[in-house]
Design a protein around this motif. Sequence first.
Motif, PDB file in Angstrom:
ATOM      1  N   LYS A   1       0.821  -1.211   0.000  1.00 63.30           N
ATOM      2  CA  LYS A   1       0.000   0.000   0.000  1.00 63.30           C
ATOM      3  C   LYS A   1       0.856   1.262   0.000  1.00 63.30           C
ATOM      4  O   LYS A   1       0.500   2.268  -0.588  1.00 63.30           O
ATOM      5  N   GLU A   2       1.995   1.235   0.695  1.00 62.32           N
ATOM      6  CA  GLU A   2       2.831   2.427   0.808  1.00 62.32           C
ATOM      7  C   GLU A   2       3.644   2.628  -0.467  1.00 62.32           C
ATOM      8  O   GLU A   2       4.153   1.680  -1.052  1.00 62.32           O
TER       9      GLU A   2
ATOM     10  N   GLY B   1       6.890  10.518  -4.560  1.00 61.01           N
ATOM     11  CA  GLY B   1       6.964  10.766  -5.987  1.00 61.01           C
ATOM     12  C   GLY B   1       6.381   9.652  -6.837  1.00 61.01           C
ATOM     13  O   GLY B   1       6.306   9.782  -8.057  1.00 61.01           O
ATOM     14  N   ARG B   2       5.959   8.552  -6.206  1.00 60.62           N
ATOM     15  CA  ARG B   2       5.369   7.439  -6.944  1.00 60.62           C
ATOM     16  C   ARG B   2       3.892   7.249  -6.597  1.00 60.62           C
ATOM     17  O   ARG B   2       3.351   6.161  -6.725  1.00 60.62           O
ATOM     18  N   GLU B   3       3.244   8.330  -6.156  1.00 62.98           N
ATOM     19  CA  GLU B   3       1.821   8.269  -5.871  1.00 62.98           C
ATOM     20  C   GLU B   3       1.035   8.302  -7.184  1.00 62.98           C
ATOM     21  O   GLU B   3       1.601   8.504  -8.252  1.00 62.98           O
ATOM     22  N   GLY B   4      -0.287   8.134  -7.072  1.00 61.27           N
ATOM     23  CA  GLY B   4      -1.125   8.187  -8.258  1.00 61.27           C
ATOM     24  C   GLY B   4      -1.409   6.807  -8.813  1.00 61.27           C
ATOM     25  O   GLY B   4      -1.053   5.792  -8.218  1.00 61.27           O
ATOM     26  N   PRO B   5      -2.080   6.771  -9.976  1.00 63.53           N
ATOM     27  CA  PRO B   5      -2.429   5.478 -10.570  1.00 63.53           C
ATOM     28  C   PRO B   5      -1.172   4.647 -10.825  1.00 63.53           C
ATOM     29  O   PRO B   5      -0.146   5.184 -11.257  1.00 63.53           O
ATOM     30  N   PRO B   6      -1.227   3.335 -10.577  1.00 64.32           N
ATOM     31  CA  PRO B   6      -0.043   2.502 -10.800  1.00 64.32           C
ATOM     32  C   PRO B   6       0.283   2.354 -12.282  1.00 64.32           C
ATOM     33  O   PRO B   6      -0.594   2.453 -13.142  1.00 64.32           O
TER      34      PRO B   6
ATOM     35  N   ASP C   1      14.587   2.205 -12.639  1.00 64.70           N
ATOM     36  CA  ASP C   1      13.782   1.458 -11.670  1.00 64.70           C
ATOM     37  C   ASP C   1      14.417   0.103 -11.386  1.00 64.70           C
ATOM     38  O   ASP C   1      14.795  -0.621 -12.303  1.00 64.70           O
ATOM     39  N   HIS C   2      14.531  -0.230 -10.088  1.00 66.40           N
ATOM     40  CA  HIS C   2      14.983  -1.554  -9.644  1.00 66.40           C
ATOM     41  C   HIS C   2      16.356  -1.912 -10.210  1.00 66.40           C
ATOM     42  O   HIS C   2      16.618  -3.068 -10.567  1.00 66.40           O
ATOM     43  N   ALA C   3      17.247  -0.936 -10.272  1.00 73.76           N
ATOM     44  CA  ALA C   3      18.573  -1.143 -10.839  1.00 73.76           C
ATOM     45  C   ALA C   3      19.337  -2.213 -10.063  1.00 73.76           C
ATOM     46  O   ALA C   3      19.355  -2.219  -8.834  1.00 73.76           O
ATOM     47  N   GLY C   4      19.967  -3.135 -10.798  1.00 69.50           N
ATOM     48  CA  GLY C   4      20.797  -4.156 -10.194  1.00 69.50           C
ATOM     49  C   GLY C   4      20.061  -5.283  -9.506  1.00 69.50           C
ATOM     50  O   GLY C   4      20.690  -6.234  -9.036  1.00 69.50           O
ATOM     51  N   GLN C   5      18.759  -5.201  -9.432  1.00 68.34           N
ATOM     52  CA  GLN C   5      17.998  -6.210  -8.705  1.00 68.34           C
ATOM     53  C   GLN C   5      17.767  -7.452  -9.564  1.00 68.34           C
ATOM     54  O   GLN C   5      17.827  -7.422 -10.791  1.00 68.34           O
TER      55      GLN C   5
ATOM     56  N   THR D   1       7.110   1.044  -5.670  1.00 63.97           N
ATOM     57  CA  THR D   1       7.593   1.950  -6.715  1.00 63.97           C
ATOM     58  C   THR D   1       6.483   2.346  -7.679  1.00 63.97           C
ATOM     59  O   THR D   1       6.738   3.036  -8.671  1.00 63.97           O
ATOM     60  N   GLY D   2       5.249   1.914  -7.402  1.00 61.57           N
ATOM     61  CA  GLY D   2       4.111   2.371  -8.187  1.00 61.57           C
ATOM     62  C   GLY D   2       3.760   1.526  -9.380  1.00 61.57           C
ATOM     63  O   GLY D   2       3.087   2.002 -10.300  1.00 61.57           O
ATOM     64  N   PHE D   3       4.165   0.251  -9.381  1.00 59.13           N
ATOM     65  CA  PHE D   3       3.832  -0.642 -10.489  1.00 59.13           C
ATOM     66  C   PHE D   3       2.755  -1.639 -10.063  1.00 59.13           C
ATOM     67  O   PHE D   3       2.716  -2.075  -8.910  1.00 59.13           O
TER      68      PHE D   3
END
Length: 225
Positions: A51-52, A56-61, A90-94, A141-143
Motif C-alpha cells: 500500500k505504501e 513521488g510514486r503516488e497516483g495510478p499505478p 527502476d529496480h537497478a541491479g535487482q 515503486t508504483g507498479f
Amino acid sequence: MRPNFDPKEQPWQVADSGLLRVNPELLTPDALRGSLRPAREWTLDPLGMEKERYPGREGPPVLAAVLIPMVMRPQGVSVMLTQRAAHLHDHAGQISFPGGRVELADPTPVATALREAHEETGLPQDRVEVLSSMPEFLTSTGFSITPVVSLVRPDFSPAADAFEVADIFEVPLDFLMDPANHRLYEARLPDGRIRRYYAIPWGERFIWGATAGMLRNLYASLAPR
C-alpha cells in the motif's frame, strides 16, 4: 529509484513457521500444468498487496507484466531470472523476472510478458507454454505487475539485452518452493515506518522485493494445505 537502506543488511527471520516444502512430485511439468490452470484460485501473501509508495510514486499505478519462465530441464524444472543492469532508473541491479511496462500495442499482459522476455533474454515465444496469469502484484515503486506463469522448453540459447540485463541465470524450482529458504526482513525507514519484505538468497544472488514476493505467492498456491 532505489531503497534508502541496504536490503541484505536488515534483521531477518526464516519465513517457514508451520509451512511445508512443496513435494517435488508436484513440481514436474505435468503436475504444474494440472495445478496452475487458468481458472484456479490463487493464494496471496499479504505482503504482495503493497500500500505504501515511495515519495513521488503516488497516483495510478504503472501497468506492467513479467514472465515466470519455468524451464523444463532433464534434471528438474528451474526458474529463469535476470539481474537488471545497474544504470536503470527502476529496480537497478535487482534480480527480476523478464518483463516490463505494458505498451499500447500489447493486446494483453500475457503479450507484454512474452514480448519483454524475448527482448530481454532472447527467449522465443514458440518455446513458451503459458499456463496462467497470477493476480496483479502492487509495488512501492508504483507498479501493478501481472505475473504470467509459464513452462519453457530448454532448447534455446539466452541472449541478454546489453542495455537492460546484466546476467541471466536459473534457480531450481524445488529450492524456491521450500519455505526453509525464504527469509522475512524488516527495515526501519527514515520516517519511522517499518517495511517488511521477503528474500530468497541463492549463492551470491539476493532475490528480494517484488520478485521474492511473487515467488512466495507461487509457493502459497502450490503448498500443501
